[in-house]
Design a protein around this motif. Structure first.
Motif, PDB file in Angstrom:
ATOM      1  N   THR A  13     -27.179  20.766  24.253  1.00 34.25           N
ATOM      2  CA  THR A  13     -25.875  20.153  24.449  1.00 34.25           C
ATOM      3  C   THR A  13     -25.987  18.652  25.548  1.00 34.25           C
ATOM      4  O   THR A  13     -26.189  19.111  26.714  1.00 34.25           O
ATOM      5  CB  THR A  13     -24.573  21.048  24.966  1.00 34.25           C
ATOM      6  N   VAL A  14     -25.972  17.650  25.121  1.00 36.48           N
ATOM      7  CA  VAL A  14     -26.052  16.487  25.828  1.00 36.48           C
ATOM      8  C   VAL A  14     -24.731  16.451  26.884  1.00 36.48           C
ATOM      9  O   VAL A  14     -24.996  16.128  27.851  1.00 36.48           O
ATOM     10  CB  VAL A  14     -26.518  15.154  24.992  1.00 36.48           C
ATOM     11  N   PHE A  15     -23.786  16.469  26.043  1.00 40.82           N
ATOM     12  CA  PHE A  15     -22.426  16.417  26.557  1.00 40.82           C
ATOM     13  C   PHE A  15     -21.207  17.163  25.923  1.00 40.82           C
ATOM     14  O   PHE A  15     -21.533  17.480  24.755  1.00 40.82           O
ATOM     15  CB  PHE A  15     -21.696  14.725  26.907  1.00 40.82           C
TER      16      PHE A  15
ATOM     17  N   CYS B  60     -27.727  10.742  30.353  1.00 38.17           N
ATOM     18  CA  CYS B  60     -26.616  11.677  30.311  1.00 38.17           C
ATOM     19  C   CYS B  60     -25.988  11.597  28.907  1.00 38.17           C
ATOM     20  O   CYS B  60     -24.806  12.365  28.703  1.00 38.17           O
ATOM     21  CB  CYS B  60     -25.744  11.339  31.530  1.00 38.17           C
ATOM     22  N   GLY B  61     -26.371  10.815  28.047  1.00 39.40           N
ATOM     23  CA  GLY B  61     -25.524  10.311  27.008  1.00 39.40           C
ATOM     24  C   GLY B  61     -24.666   9.243  26.720  1.00 39.40           C
ATOM     25  O   GLY B  61     -23.740   9.481  25.561  1.00 39.40           O
ATOM     26  N   LYS B  62     -24.786   8.427  27.522  1.00 41.42           N
ATOM     27  CA  LYS B  62     -23.952   7.140  27.453  1.00 41.42           C
ATOM     28  C   LYS B  62     -24.132   6.398  26.061  1.00 41.42           C
ATOM     29  O   LYS B  62     -23.272   6.338  25.206  1.00 41.42           O
ATOM     30  CB  LYS B  62     -24.020   6.338  28.413  1.00 41.42           C
ATOM     31  N   SER B  63     -25.454   6.249  25.495  1.00 41.66           N
ATOM     32  CA  SER B  63     -25.721   5.604  24.426  1.00 41.66           C
ATOM     33  C   SER B  63     -25.085   6.470  23.264  1.00 41.66           C
ATOM     34  O   SER B  63     -24.834   5.654  22.088  1.00 41.66           O
ATOM     35  CB  SER B  63     -27.451   5.493  24.154  1.00 41.66           C
ATOM     36  N   THR B  64     -25.273   7.633  23.417  1.00 38.54           N
ATOM     37  CA  THR B  64     -24.994   8.448  22.405  1.00 38.54           C
ATOM     38  C   THR B  64     -23.417   8.525  22.083  1.00 38.54           C
ATOM     39  O   THR B  64     -22.994   8.349  20.697  1.00 38.54           O
ATOM     40  CB  THR B  64     -25.274  10.051  22.728  1.00 38.54           C
TER      41      THR B  64
HETATM   42  N1  LIG Z   1     -32.305  11.925  18.257  1.00 39.21           N
HETATM   43  C1  LIG Z   1     -32.300  12.569  19.358  1.00 39.21           C
HETATM   44  N2  LIG Z   1     -32.929  13.807  19.213  1.00 39.21           N
HETATM   45  C2  LIG Z   1     -32.906  14.888  20.219  1.00 39.21           C
HETATM   46  N3  LIG Z   1     -32.465  14.385  21.388  1.00 39.21           N
HETATM   47  C3  LIG Z   1     -31.927  13.376  21.648  1.00 39.21           C
HETATM   48  C4  LIG Z   1     -31.911  12.337  20.513  1.00 39.21           C
HETATM   49  N4  LIG Z   1     -31.069  11.305  21.087  1.00 39.21           N
HETATM   50  C5  LIG Z   1     -30.843  11.226  22.122  1.00 39.21           C
HETATM   51  N5  LIG Z   1     -31.226  12.527  22.918  1.00 39.21           N
HETATM   52  C6  LIG Z   1     -31.033  13.056  23.817  1.00 39.21           C
HETATM   53  O1  LIG Z   1     -29.790  12.840  24.396  1.00 39.21           O
HETATM   54  C7  LIG Z   1     -29.814  12.604  25.759  1.00 39.21           C
HETATM   55  C8  LIG Z   1     -28.774  11.270  26.063  1.00 39.21           C
HETATM   56  O2  LIG Z   1     -29.509  10.214  25.450  1.00 39.21           O
HETATM   57  P1  LIG Z   1     -28.878   8.898  25.645  1.00 39.21           P
HETATM   58  O3  LIG Z   1     -29.540   7.864  24.965  1.00 39.21           O
HETATM   59  O4  LIG Z   1     -27.400   8.965  25.198  1.00 39.21           O
HETATM   60  O5  LIG Z   1     -28.687   8.637  27.107  1.00 39.21           O
HETATM   61  P2  LIG Z   1     -28.277   7.560  28.177  1.00 39.21           P
HETATM   62  O6  LIG Z   1     -27.210   7.808  28.991  1.00 39.21           O
HETATM   63  O7  LIG Z   1     -27.892   6.472  27.191  1.00 39.21           O
HETATM   64  O8  LIG Z   1     -29.367   6.964  28.886  1.00 39.21           O
HETATM   65  P3  LIG Z   1     -29.940   5.550  29.416  1.00 39.21           P
HETATM   66  O9  LIG Z   1     -29.174   5.316  30.615  1.00 39.21           O
HETATM   67  O10 LIG Z   1     -31.326   6.056  29.933  1.00 39.21           O
HETATM   68  O11 LIG Z   1     -29.908   4.597  28.170  1.00 39.21           O
HETATM   69  C9  LIG Z   1     -31.187  12.380  26.283  1.00 39.21           C
HETATM   70  O12 LIG Z   1     -31.514  13.555  27.179  1.00 39.21           O
HETATM   71  C10 LIG Z   1     -31.823  12.362  25.037  1.00 39.21           C
HETATM   72  O13 LIG Z   1     -33.200  13.024  25.186  1.00 39.21           O
END
Ligand SMILES: Nc1ncnc2c1ncn2[C@@H]1O[C@H](COP(=O)(O)OP(=O)(O)OP(=O)(O)O)[C@@H](O)[C@H]1O
Ligand SMILES: [Mg+2]
Lengths: 320, 274
Positions: A28-30, A51-55
């Motif tokens: 669970t990312v967030f 932490c999942g911002k891009s997600t």
């Molecule tokens: N397609 C995927 N399959 C599995 N895990 C994923 C996938 N995409 C993202 N994750 C996981 O989700 C989490 C959040 O990813 P995300 O890219 O949203 O982070 P972020 O906050 O944008 O980080 P950053 O600041 O480095 O860009 C990460 O731990 C990543 O490993």
């Protein structure tokens, strides 16, 4: 920026899980992220890497799907990408075989299919000029442009489709400080002129304070949460040179840094222990108003002491 | 002097050096006036077949190229006509292959399912020598002309198919996301984003294919006979006219180079820098 009007974006209990590589429990990312974005607002989101911002941004863009929870835009659920939501990707994502102008025209043509070619071109050129490109630069391919110029083309393309919401994923991450400053100024100017709503990811606390009306703070993952919503009580127009002299600047900055360096680690664990986090909106915090008398309209907003954060108290209630 | 000026000069020195050595090492040919009628009939050759000197080939080239399109019946056609026959077969087979390989490759590249399903067929069919198809083609099609075209078709389809699929599958997700966020239809995404993105890879496949097709047509025409540059080479060999054989070998090389240059130009035009 009245909190009373209907929000443009309403995110409710958003949760995203990814299947774990070893086939066990999904990661669970967030969890239960809930927040709102008002029309015309400039909102930044800050949190540690991963932490999942891009997600979250990709879900808002419609490029990714939440495991549970909904995102409402003007009371309609978001499903799939739309021209109402323009995206500026972290790595610019320009089409390398087209000139800068053609890249922007690509967006305009998709947005206004009925327009004549000359009108499309004019509109595209206008937006390139808005970010300080033109006079020959528009004819060059992305590979012939500097990183900063590419980013400007990418911003011009997003603004040119005149979306209701603009999503920016760390748009200035790869730029040097000087270029960054110039483009930040341009972004603010264009935002001012067009009255767009902007949701932006950044790693840079100062950038976030300079640009945004409100900063969402995300705790560390897994089980990350959108924990707090920090209001930037610094009047506009803000300039890079003067903003640091504003009395609210350092209280806000210290508050954010304190969150990132120490508190962000603990929140998710606590949240996981305190059971139901559903419908838990991020707490609104106004470090700029700390130790200032609250006006009546602000009565419901809690000013939080930097050193004795009220958040931990609230969140711990109900634990055990 | 820049390297661009030095290189052609060195090329010329090498050419003349090699031709000189070659010329010296072959016994001199009698001039045409001194030949007996028999010797004339034998193309200036003595009873013993021998490799002709470069001067004889140059003479032959001037003679052939000054009248490339004459037609004196089935066994005596100008080099231009023979090349035209070969090019016609190559381009027909090649175009048919492109018409099938490009859309099919696109489909395979876009769909992992299609890729998995068609992969075993491609893997088995690809390594088959195109000439191995010839007997089957002759039997089924019952026409030597069409069989030659079929052989060209079958040999040029694989590089195009594989490269198209590979290029399409490798299009960066970011660019596809750009298409998605702009609400582009599937068809528009295919033509406005995926095709230009995959174009350099696709063209590499097309260039490999035309090269192979030109290699194969010579062998195919030696087999089916009648017309074409491959038949011409074989026919001159049967006549023991080595001057013509060497001359036509050079022509095959030049035409192959021109075909390749054309595709390389197109490729450069579609190439982009990330
Ligand atoms: N397609 C995927 N399959 C599995 N895990 C994923 C996938 N995409 C993202 N994750 C996981 O989700 C989490 C959040 O990813 P995300 O890219 O949203 O982070 P972020 O906050 O944008 O980080 P950053 O600041 O480095 O860009 C990460 O731990 C990543 O490993
Ligand atoms: Mg990210």
């Amino acid at each position: 920026m009245s909190q009373v009007s209907k929000p443009l974006i309403n995110v409710q209990n958003l949760t995203r899980q990814f299947p774990s590589p070893d086939g066990e429990e999904p990661v669970t990312v967030f969890e239960n992220a809930s927040f709102e974005i008002q029309r015309g607002e400039f909102v930044c989101i800050i949190g540690h890497s991963g932490c999942g911002k891009s997600t979250i941004l990709n879900i808002l863009a419609g490029l990714d799907e939440a495991s549970s929870g909904v995102v409402l835009m003007e009371d309609k659920e978001i499903s799939g990408p739309s021209l109402d939501r323009g995206v500026v990707f972290q790595n610019y994502s320009l089409l390398p075989w087209m000139s800068a102008l053609k890249n922007v025209m690509f967006g305009v043509r998709a947005r206004y299919p009925s327009w004549s070619k000359s009108k499309v071109k004019e509109h595209a050129y206008k937006h390139l000029s808005m970010v300080g490109l033109g006079e020959g630069a528009e004819k060059r391919k992305p590979s012939q442009l500097s990183g900063g110029m590419r980013q400007r083309v990418s911003i011009a393309r997003a603004f040119a489709i005149e979306p209701k919401l603009l999503l920016l994923d760390e748009p200035f991450g790869a730029l040097d400080a000087l270029t960054r400053g110039t483009i930040q100024d341009e972004l603010i100017r264009v935002w001012d002129d067009t009255g767009q709503t902007i949701f932006m990811i950044t790693h840079d606390v100062d950038e976030a304070i300079l640009l945004s009306d409100r900063i969402l703070l995300m705790s560390n993952g897994p089980y990350a949460r959108v924990a707090e919503s920090v209001v930037i009580d610094i009047p506009r127009p803000r300039s890079r040179a003067d903003i640091i002299h504003h009395k609210n600047y350092y209280p806000i900055r210290n508050y954010l840094v304190d969150f990132l360096t120490s508190r962000s680690k603990n929140i998710s664990v606590k949240a996981a222990n305190c059971g139901d986090t559903r419908d838990l909106k991020p707490e609104t915090v106004r470090p700029g108003l700390f130790k200032e008398p609250l006006s009546t309209s602000d009565a419901e907003l809690k000013a939080v002491d930097i050193n004795h954060s009220g958040l931990t108290q609230t969140q711990l209630t109900g634990a055990q | 002097m820049s390297i661009n000026m030095k290189a052609p000069i060195l090329s010329l020195i090498l050419l003349f050096g090699l031709m000189g050595v070659w010329e010296m090492s072959t016994p001199s040919v009698k001039s045409a006036e001194n030949m007996t009628e028999y010797e004339m009939l034998m193309g200036g050759a003595s009873e013993e077949a021998r490799v002709p000197p470069p001067s004889a080939i140059v003479t032959k080239a001037v003679e052939e190229l000054s009248n490339p399109f004459y037609d004196n019946g089935p066994n005596d056609k100008g080099i231009g006509i023979q090349i035209a026959y070969s090019l016609y077969r190559v381009l027909t087979g090649y175009s048919m292959a492109a018409l099938i390989a490009l859309p099919l490759g696109f489909l395979i590249g876009m769909s992992p399912l299609a890729y998995k399903a068609l992969d075993p067929f491609i893997q088995i069919l690809k390594p088959i020598s195109p000439l191995a198809w010839m007997p089957l083609a002759l039997f089924i099609i019952q026409d030597s002309e069409a069989s030659a075209i079929f052989v060209i078709f079958i040999c040029s389809i694989w590089p195009m198919l594989i490269n198209t699929a590979f290029g399409v599958a490798g299009v960066r997700g970011d660019w596809v996301n750009v298409a998605k966020t702009h609400e582009l239809s599937t068809l528009r995404t295919a033509f406005q984003v995926i095709l230009p993105a995959a174009a350099p890879t696709i063209l590499t496949g097309m260039r490999i294919s035309i090269g192979i097709a030109w290699l194969v047509i010579v062998a195919a025409e030696m087999l089916v006979g009648g017309t074409g540059i491959g038949y011409y080479v074989w026919n001159e060999w049967n006549n023991l006219d080595l001057t013509s054989v060497i001359f036509s070998i050079l022509v095959i090389g030049v035409v192959g180079m021109l075909l390749d240059t054309f595709f390389s130009r197109v490729q450069t035009a579609l190439q982009y820098q990330e």
